[in-house]
Design a protein around this motif. Structure first.
Motif, mmCIF file in Angstrom:
data_model
loop_
_atom_site.group_PDB
_atom_site.id
_atom_site.type_symbol
_atom_site.label_atom_id
_atom_site.label_comp_id
_atom_site.label_asym_id
_atom_site.label_seq_id
_atom_site.Cartn_x
_atom_site.Cartn_y
_atom_site.Cartn_z
ATOM 1 N N ALA A 90 -7.351 21.279 -7.085
ATOM 2 C CA ALA A 90 -8.092 21.326 -5.818
ATOM 3 C C ALA A 90 -7.372 20.598 -4.690
ATOM 4 C CB ALA A 90 -9.493 20.742 -6.001
ATOM 5 N N GLY A 91 -6.353 19.816 -5.019
ATOM 6 C CA GLY A 91 -5.658 19.062 -3.982
ATOM 7 C C GLY A 91 -4.371 18.453 -4.498
ATOM 8 N N ARG A 92 -3.608 17.903 -3.593
ATOM 9 C CA ARG A 92 -2.340 17.253 -3.945
ATOM 10 C C ARG A 92 -2.605 15.776 -4.229
ATOM 11 N NH1 ARG A 92 2.512 15.920 0.088
ATOM 12 N NH2 ARG A 92 3.906 14.978 -1.428
ATOM 13 N N LEU A 93 -2.134 15.283 -5.375
ATOM 14 C CA LEU A 93 -2.337 13.897 -5.766
ATOM 15 C C LEU A 93 -1.164 13.037 -5.325
ATOM 16 C CD1 LEU A 93 -3.719 14.347 -9.399
ATOM 17 C CD2 LEU A 93 -5.003 14.050 -7.268
ATOM 18 N N LEU A 94 -1.483 11.842 -4.817
ATOM 19 C CA LEU A 94 -0.480 10.885 -4.373
ATOM 20 C C LEU A 94 -0.720 9.549 -5.074
ATOM 21 C CD1 LEU A 94 -0.842 11.430 -0.514
ATOM 22 C CD2 LEU A 94 0.863 12.488 -2.007
ATOM 23 N N LEU A 95 0.303 9.011 -5.701
ATOM 24 C CA LEU A 95 0.236 7.643 -6.214
ATOM 25 C C LEU A 95 0.557 6.756 -5.022
ATOM 26 C CD1 LEU A 95 -0.060 5.662 -8.564
ATOM 27 C CD2 LEU A 95 2.401 5.949 -8.997
ATOM 28 N N ALA A 96 -0.480 6.178 -4.421
ATOM 29 C CA ALA A 96 -0.284 5.468 -3.158
ATOM 30 C C ALA A 96 -1.360 4.420 -2.952
ATOM 31 C CB ALA A 96 -0.305 6.466 -1.989
ATOM 32 N N ASP A 97 -0.989 3.405 -2.217
ATOM 33 C CA ASP A 97 -1.880 2.341 -1.766
ATOM 34 C C ASP A 97 -2.530 2.808 -0.466
ATOM 35 O OD1 ASP A 97 -2.999 0.043 -0.689
ATOM 36 O OD2 ASP A 97 -1.156 -1.136 -0.796
ATOM 37 N N VAL A 98 -3.859 2.801 -0.397
ATOM 38 C CA VAL A 98 -4.520 3.259 0.827
ATOM 39 C C VAL A 98 -4.256 2.320 1.999
ATOM 40 C CG1 VAL A 98 -6.310 4.549 -0.404
ATOM 41 C CG2 VAL A 98 -6.752 2.187 0.313
ATOM 42 N N GLY A 99 -3.666 1.172 1.735
ATOM 43 C CA GLY A 99 -3.283 0.269 2.814
ATOM 44 C C GLY A 99 -1.950 0.632 3.456
ATOM 45 N N ARG A 100 -1.198 1.514 2.807
ATOM 46 C CA ARG A 100 0.101 1.983 3.328
ATOM 47 C C ARG A 100 0.273 3.436 2.911
ATOM 48 N NH1 ARG A 100 1.355 -2.785 0.967
ATOM 49 N NH2 ARG A 100 2.437 -1.790 -0.756
ATOM 50 N N LEU A 101 -0.399 4.308 3.608
ATOM 51 C CA LEU A 101 -0.424 5.713 3.215
ATOM 52 C C LEU A 101 0.834 6.462 3.661
ATOM 53 C CD1 LEU A 101 -4.151 6.381 4.088
ATOM 54 C CD2 LEU A 101 -3.140 6.567 1.798
ATOM 55 N N PRO A 102 1.358 7.320 2.797
ATOM 56 C CA PRO A 102 2.504 8.140 3.175
ATOM 57 C C PRO A 102 2.051 9.400 3.920
ATOM 58 C CG PRO A 102 1.964 8.535 0.885
ATOM 59 C CD PRO A 102 1.003 7.495 1.384
ATOM 60 N N VAL A 103 1.308 9.177 4.990
ATOM 61 C CA VAL A 103 0.725 10.263 5.787
ATOM 62 C C VAL A 103 0.986 9.945 7.249
ATOM 63 C CG1 VAL A 103 -1.429 11.463 6.394
ATOM 64 C CG2 VAL A 103 -1.090 10.638 4.046
ATOM 65 N N ARG A 104 1.397 10.937 8.023
ATOM 66 C CA ARG A 104 1.691 10.671 9.429
ATOM 67 C C ARG A 104 0.408 10.400 10.217
ATOM 68 N NH1 ARG A 104 1.483 16.215 9.574
ATOM 69 N NH2 ARG A 104 0.620 17.099 11.483
ATOM 70 N N SER A 105 0.548 9.714 11.322
ATOM 71 C CA SER A 105 -0.588 9.345 12.165
ATOM 72 C C SER A 105 -1.306 10.586 12.684
ATOM 73 C CB SER A 105 -0.123 8.493 13.347
ATOM 74 O OG SER A 105 0.425 7.284 12.879
ATOM 75 N N GLU A 106 -2.640 10.513 12.689
ATOM 76 C CA GLU A 106 -3.522 11.552 13.225
ATOM 77 C C GLU A 106 -3.324 12.908 12.559
ATOM 78 O OE1 GLU A 106 -3.494 11.559 17.509
ATOM 79 O OE2 GLU A 106 -3.830 9.389 17.602
ATOM 80 N N ALA A 107 -2.916 12.903 11.279
ATOM 81 C CA ALA A 107 -2.673 14.152 10.556
ATOM 82 C C ALA A 107 -3.933 14.743 9.927
ATOM 83 C CB ALA A 107 -1.628 13.923 9.462
ATOM 84 N N LEU A 108 -4.977 13.933 9.780
ATOM 85 C CA LEU A 108 -6.151 14.356 9.023
ATOM 86 C C LEU A 108 -7.385 14.474 9.905
ATOM 87 C CD1 LEU A 108 -5.685 11.953 5.978
ATOM 88 C CD2 LEU A 108 -4.906 14.324 6.174
ATOM 89 N N ASP A 109 -8.326 15.268 9.418
ATOM 90 C CA ASP A 109 -9.619 15.407 10.097
ATOM 91 C C ASP A 109 -10.661 14.455 9.528
ATOM 92 O OD1 ASP A 109 -9.120 17.816 11.869
ATOM 93 O OD2 ASP A 109 -8.486 18.585 9.908
ATOM 94 N N ALA A 110 -10.460 14.004 8.283
ATOM 95 C CA ALA A 110 -11.474 13.159 7.661
ATOM 96 C C ALA A 110 -10.905 12.423 6.454
ATOM 97 C CB ALA A 110 -12.667 14.010 7.226
ATOM 98 N N VAL A 111 -11.612 11.343 6.106
ATOM 99 C CA VAL A 111 -11.321 10.575 4.888
ATOM 100 C C VAL A 111 -12.625 10.394 4.130
ATOM 101 C CG1 VAL A 111 -10.578 8.358 3.950
ATOM 102 C CG2 VAL A 111 -9.369 9.335 5.909
ATOM 103 N N PHE A 112 -12.557 10.583 2.821
ATOM 104 C CA PHE A 112 -13.680 10.353 1.918
ATOM 105 C C PHE A 112 -13.281 9.202 1.005
ATOM 106 C CE2 PHE A 112 -16.129 11.132 -1.955
ATOM 107 C CZ PHE A 112 -17.387 11.428 -1.455
ATOM 108 N N GLY A 113 -14.135 8.194 0.874
ATOM 109 C CA GLY A 113 -13.824 7.047 0.016
ATOM 110 C C GLY A 113 -14.998 6.714 -0.878
ATOM 111 N N ALA A 114 -14.927 7.083 -2.140
ATOM 112 C CA ALA A 114 -16.002 6.799 -3.100
ATOM 113 C C ALA A 114 -15.715 5.482 -3.815
ATOM 114 C CB ALA A 114 -16.120 7.932 -4.110
ATOM 115 N N GLY A 115 -16.634 4.531 -3.689
ATOM 116 C CA GLY A 115 -16.459 3.246 -4.351
ATOM 117 C C GLY A 115 -15.274 2.460 -3.840
ATOM 118 N N LEU A 116 -14.782 2.815 -2.683
ATOM 119 C CA LEU A 116 -13.521 2.269 -2.184
ATOM 120 C C LEU A 116 -13.645 0.874 -1.586
ATOM 121 C CD1 LEU A 116 -10.490 2.844 -1.409
ATOM 122 C CD2 LEU A 116 -11.393 3.708 0.766
ATOM 123 N N ILE A 117 -14.634 0.659 -0.770
ATOM 124 C CA ILE A 117 -14.693 -0.531 0.084
ATOM 125 C C ILE A 117 -14.621 -1.834 -0.717
ATOM 126 C CG2 ILE A 117 -17.218 -0.542 0.254
ATOM 127 C CD1 ILE A 117 -15.099 -1.262 3.276
#
Length: 199
Positions: A90-117
């Motif tokens: 259903a999606g591309r998986l990234l082994l990544a720290d959400v504090g330093r995402l390998p995603v360019r600025s303003e690339a996404l429309d939304a973020v979903f975080g379950a149990g994240l905070i």
């Protein structure tokens, strides 16, 4: 839980194989929370701290085949469980720290975080990083399939107002990270805070 990446990886790594079996009835709650995120076909969305990928199928359903779904997690064993369950389709998986995402600025429309905070080592800084990757006006959903009181009871502790998910703490935390809280729900059956990235 201590806010240390090694401890987080050890905690979730040891539980990854049986994680879905511990919470077999959460699927409808995930789907309902994703629906409230207001995604449209063609949108790009990140599941931050995706774990075993339970949100990935409803996120894919929401954005359609033309959309982009990313799942980022710090724990290799959780991502392996997502692959075993075939949710990685259903999606591309990234082994990544959400504090330093390998995603360019303003690339996404939304973020979903379950149990994240509860697992963010530097909550305001980490939420600011999530704001960085979302376009102005993009949305954030902080979700848990049970509310604060039910989760505290499950963990054998009492609910407290110093919990980051308590509305008086969460609202200014989000504001300081570039988000404006739109709605807040804390019931036995779910926790959901929806926010919009400020311009």
């Amino acid at each position: 839980m201590a806010h240390d990446h090694t401890q987080v990886r050890e905690f979730f790594g040891a539980r990854a194989a049986g994680w879905d079996a511990r919470f077999p009835d959460d699927g409808p709650a995930y789907a309902a929370a994703v629906a409230e995120l207001g995604l449209r076909p063609g949108d790009a969305v990140l599941d931050a701290g995706c774990g075993t990928g339970r949100a990935l199928p409803p996120l894919r359903d929401a954005v359609g085949e033309r959309g982009t779904v990313l799942g980022a997690d710090l724990t290799p064993e959780m991502l392996a469980a997502a692959v075993r369950s075939r949710r990685h389709r259903a999606g591309r998986l990234l082994l990544a720290d959400v504090g330093r995402l390998p995603v360019r600025s303003e690339a996404l429309d939304a973020v979903f975080g379950a149990g994240l905070i509860a697992h963010l080592p530097r909550p305001q800084e980490n939420l600011r990083e999530l704001a960085r990757v979302v376009r102005p006006g993009g949305r954030l959903a902080l979700f848990h399939p049970i509310g604060r009181a039910a989760l505290a009871a499950r963990q054998g502790r009492r609910i407290t107002e110093d919990d980051l998910r308590a509305e008086p703490r969460l609202r200014p935390l989000l504001a300081g990270a570039g988000w404006r809280m739109e709605s807040y729900t804390d019931e036995d059956t779910r926790f959901l805070a929806l926010a919009v990235r400020a311009d």
